[in-house]
Design a protein around this motif. Structure first.
Motif, PDB file in Angstrom:
ATOM      1  N   ARG A 178      -7.400  10.325   1.809  1.00 18.43           N
ATOM      2  CA  ARG A 178      -7.914   9.776   3.070  1.00 18.43           C
ATOM      3  C   ARG A 178      -7.163   8.506   3.446  1.00 18.43           C
ATOM      4  NH1 ARG A 178     -14.362  10.405   1.740  1.00 18.43           N
ATOM      5  NH2 ARG A 178     -14.681  12.470   2.651  1.00 18.43           N
ATOM      6  N   MET A 179      -6.917   7.639   2.453  1.00 16.11           N
ATOM      7  CA  MET A 179      -6.198   6.391   2.736  1.00 16.11           C
ATOM      8  C   MET A 179      -4.774   6.687   3.216  1.00 16.11           C
ATOM      9  SD  MET A 179      -8.383   4.090   2.292  1.00 16.11           S
ATOM     10  CE  MET A 179      -9.619   5.286   2.713  1.00 16.11           C
TER      11      MET A 179
ATOM     12  N   SER B 248      -7.300  -3.876   4.815  1.00 18.23           N
ATOM     13  CA  SER B 248      -8.360  -3.531   5.768  1.00 18.23           C
ATOM     14  C   SER B 248      -9.072  -2.240   5.353  1.00 18.23           C
ATOM     15  CB  SER B 248      -7.790  -3.396   7.182  1.00 18.23           C
ATOM     16  OG  SER B 248      -6.817  -2.376   7.213  1.00 18.23           O
ATOM     17  N   GLN B 249      -8.321  -1.290   4.799  1.00 16.31           N
ATOM     18  CA  GLN B 249      -8.956  -0.048   4.325  1.00 16.31           C
ATOM     19  C   GLN B 249      -9.893  -0.347   3.160  1.00 16.31           C
ATOM     20  OE1 GLN B 249      -5.368   2.241   3.597  1.00 16.31           O
ATOM     21  NE2 GLN B 249      -5.869   3.666   5.241  1.00 16.31           N
TER      22      GLN B 249
ATOM     23  N   ARG C 264     -13.072  -1.782   4.527  1.00 15.38           N
ATOM     24  CA  ARG C 264     -13.885  -0.796   5.255  1.00 15.38           C
ATOM     25  C   ARG C 264     -14.511   0.229   4.312  1.00 15.38           C
ATOM     26  NH1 ARG C 264     -11.383   2.968   9.102  1.00 15.38           N
ATOM     27  NH2 ARG C 264      -9.507   1.954   8.421  1.00 15.38           N
ATOM     28  N   HIS C 265     -13.726   0.713   3.360  1.00 14.40           N
ATOM     29  CA  HIS C 265     -14.189   1.848   2.558  1.00 14.40           C
ATOM     30  C   HIS C 265     -14.778   1.463   1.203  1.00 14.40           C
ATOM     31  CE1 HIS C 265     -12.578   4.836   5.330  1.00 14.40           C
ATOM     32  NE2 HIS C 265     -11.520   4.056   5.442  1.00 14.40           N
TER      33      HIS C 265
ATOM     34  N   ALA D 127      -4.842   1.838  -0.910  1.00 18.16           N
ATOM     35  CA  ALA D 127      -5.574   1.324   0.250  1.00 18.16           C
ATOM     36  C   ALA D 127      -4.967  -0.006   0.684  1.00 18.16           C
ATOM     37  CB  ALA D 127      -7.047   1.131  -0.101  1.00 18.16           C
ATOM     38  N   SER D 128      -4.848  -0.193   1.986  1.00 20.33           N
ATOM     39  CA  SER D 128      -4.421  -1.496   2.484  1.00 20.33           C
ATOM     40  C   SER D 128      -5.626  -2.437   2.415  1.00 20.33           C
ATOM     41  CB  SER D 128      -3.926  -1.373   3.923  1.00 20.33           C
ATOM     42  OG  SER D 128      -4.997  -0.962   4.748  1.00 20.33           O
TER      43      SER D 128
ATOM     44  N   ASP E 159       0.840  -1.202   0.000  1.00 20.98           N
ATOM     45  CA  ASP E 159       0.000   0.000   0.000  1.00 20.98           C
ATOM     46  C   ASP E 159       0.875   1.253   0.000  1.00 20.98           C
ATOM     47  OD1 ASP E 159       0.698  -1.007   2.539  1.00 20.98           O
ATOM     48  OD2 ASP E 159      -0.760   0.273   3.534  1.00 20.98           O
TER      49      ASP E 159
END
Lengths: 224, 167
Positions: free
Chosen positions: A110-111, B128-129, B132-133, B125-126, A81
């Motif tokens: 945001r990320m 988990s992100q 979630r998103h 984004a990871s 990431d």
């Protein structure tokens, strides 16, 4: 984010065992604009997939050789990431995320942990303006992007990548859905983008030479 | 394993448990058919749990699992209506709840088009992100699936509570 250099040697990309790119030897300086030109299947997208480490989640894709982004090996970074936050990518056709236009463009900041609402707002507006779509969406930021035309969605996708403020921006035939005038406006805006190395893949020879002084020709997966 | 047979056995075993308990007072004195039904229900629950697991992409747990786990839990409480029995009874119920909820969530995650996952990952984004998103807002059936899983778990919990009250 500072502009990132790209350096690859003996880079090979295989899709389901078939060689689609390489062995490729290519060095791109930080801040440089480069066009990748080649017909369909010449390996343009293969290079981009290697750079974003798509092989990490696509078992059919295998990448070997040496590839460094900003002086760091792309294969050494364990947190992908983090690696992808430095590299933005726009594909030929838009894929919208759930939520609104604003949510889409604000996604990457945001990320990356940007919490300040005014800072996010500023970044979203700047990105949409650069992508030449601000006037179309400024009063409809809270609507789902799927309510817009394909061309507008593509520009929102470009804005989404710009809001990421990447050090390296990969554009894989990004103007396919756009009319000539809009495409040329965007080309000019992207050429002026500071602190970003840009590689644009296109099968259009004129666009390739117009966008960048350096055009890399790919033929059948090898660098000519 | 036919689900209807499992359900029939489970319901019969459930119906028999309180009666047997009332008549006999102890598990060892319970009528043989109660033990047989209860053991059969236990076997079905175990088979369903083992057959339902298909790692790594999907976890399939049939809606009967919480009910069968409830039979097992009720049996455990019936066998030993003390703190030990109740504690042991929590295990199958908790396992069934966990698997059922996991099943509902994973099915909803699999509903998300791969292109959206990819777009989120490309934007940094990871995992988990992204869940979630991207996945959860897109999974509009998740709420319904979780409600259904909750109802099944509550149904599974009912016999244990019934046995506890009756004993």
């Amino acid at each position: 984010m500072n502009a990132l250099s790209v350096d690859c040697s003996a880079l090979e990309v295989r899709w389901r065992g078939r060689l689609v790119l390489g062995p490729l030897q290519l060095a791109i300086d930080a801040g440089e604009r480069v066009s990748l030109h080649g017909s369909s299947g010449s390996g343009k997208s293969g290079l981009f997939q290697a750079i974003v480490r798509r092989d990490a989640y696509d078992r059919d894709l295998r990448v070997t050789g040496r590839l460094s982004i900003g002086g760091q090996s792309a294969f050494a970074e364990r947190r992908l990431d983090r690696h992808r936050r430095r590299v933005g990518m726009v594909t030929a056709f838009p894929t919208m995320l759930p939520g609104t236009v604003y949510d889409n463009v604000a996604f990457a900041p945001r990320m990356a942990g940007l919490r300040d609402r005014s800072a996010v707002d500023a970044r979203v507006e700047a990105a949409l303006r650069t992508a030449a779509v601000w006037e179309d969406v400024k009063d409809r930021l809270s609507e789902p992007p799927t309510r817009f035309s394909a061309g507008q969605q593509q520009r929102i996708t470009i804005a989404r990548a710009l809001a990421q403020q990447p050090g390296l921006l990969l554009l894989d035939q990004p103007f396919t859905l756009l009319d000539t005038v809009t495409a040329q406006t965007l080309e000019s805006a992207l050429q002026q983008l500071p602190d970003t190395t840009i590689i644009m893949a296109t099968p259009d020879e004129r666009r390739a030479s117009r966008f960048a002084a350096r055009v890399v020709e790919l033929h059948g997966g090898s660098h000519a | 394993m036919p689900k209807r047979l499992g359900l029939l056995l489970a319901v019969t075993a459930l119906a028999a448990l309180p009666g047997a308990r009332a008549v006999s007072g102890r598990w060892s004195d319970a009528p043989v058919f109660v033990s047989v039904f209860w053991l059969l229900a236990l076997c079905i629950a175990a088979a369903a749990a083992v057959r339902g697991l298909e790692p790594p992409r999907d976890v399939r747990v049939g809606p009967l699992s919480p009910i069968l786990a409830g039979v097992l839990s009720a049996g455990l409480v019936f066998w030993n209506p003390s703190v030990v029995g109740v504690t042991l009874a929590v295990v199958p119920l908790a396992l069934a709840t966990h698997l059922r909820v996991l099943h509902a969530v994973r099915r909803s995650l699999l509903d998300v088009p791969f292109e959206q996952w990819e777009a989120a990952w490309l934007l940094g984004a990871s995992r988990s992100q992204a869940i979630r998103h991207v996945a959860l807002p897109a999974a509009n059936k998740l709420r319904g699936r979780l409600a259904k899983a909750g109802a099944e778990v509550a149904l599974g919990l009912a016999p244990t509570l019934a046995v506890l009250v009756l004993t």
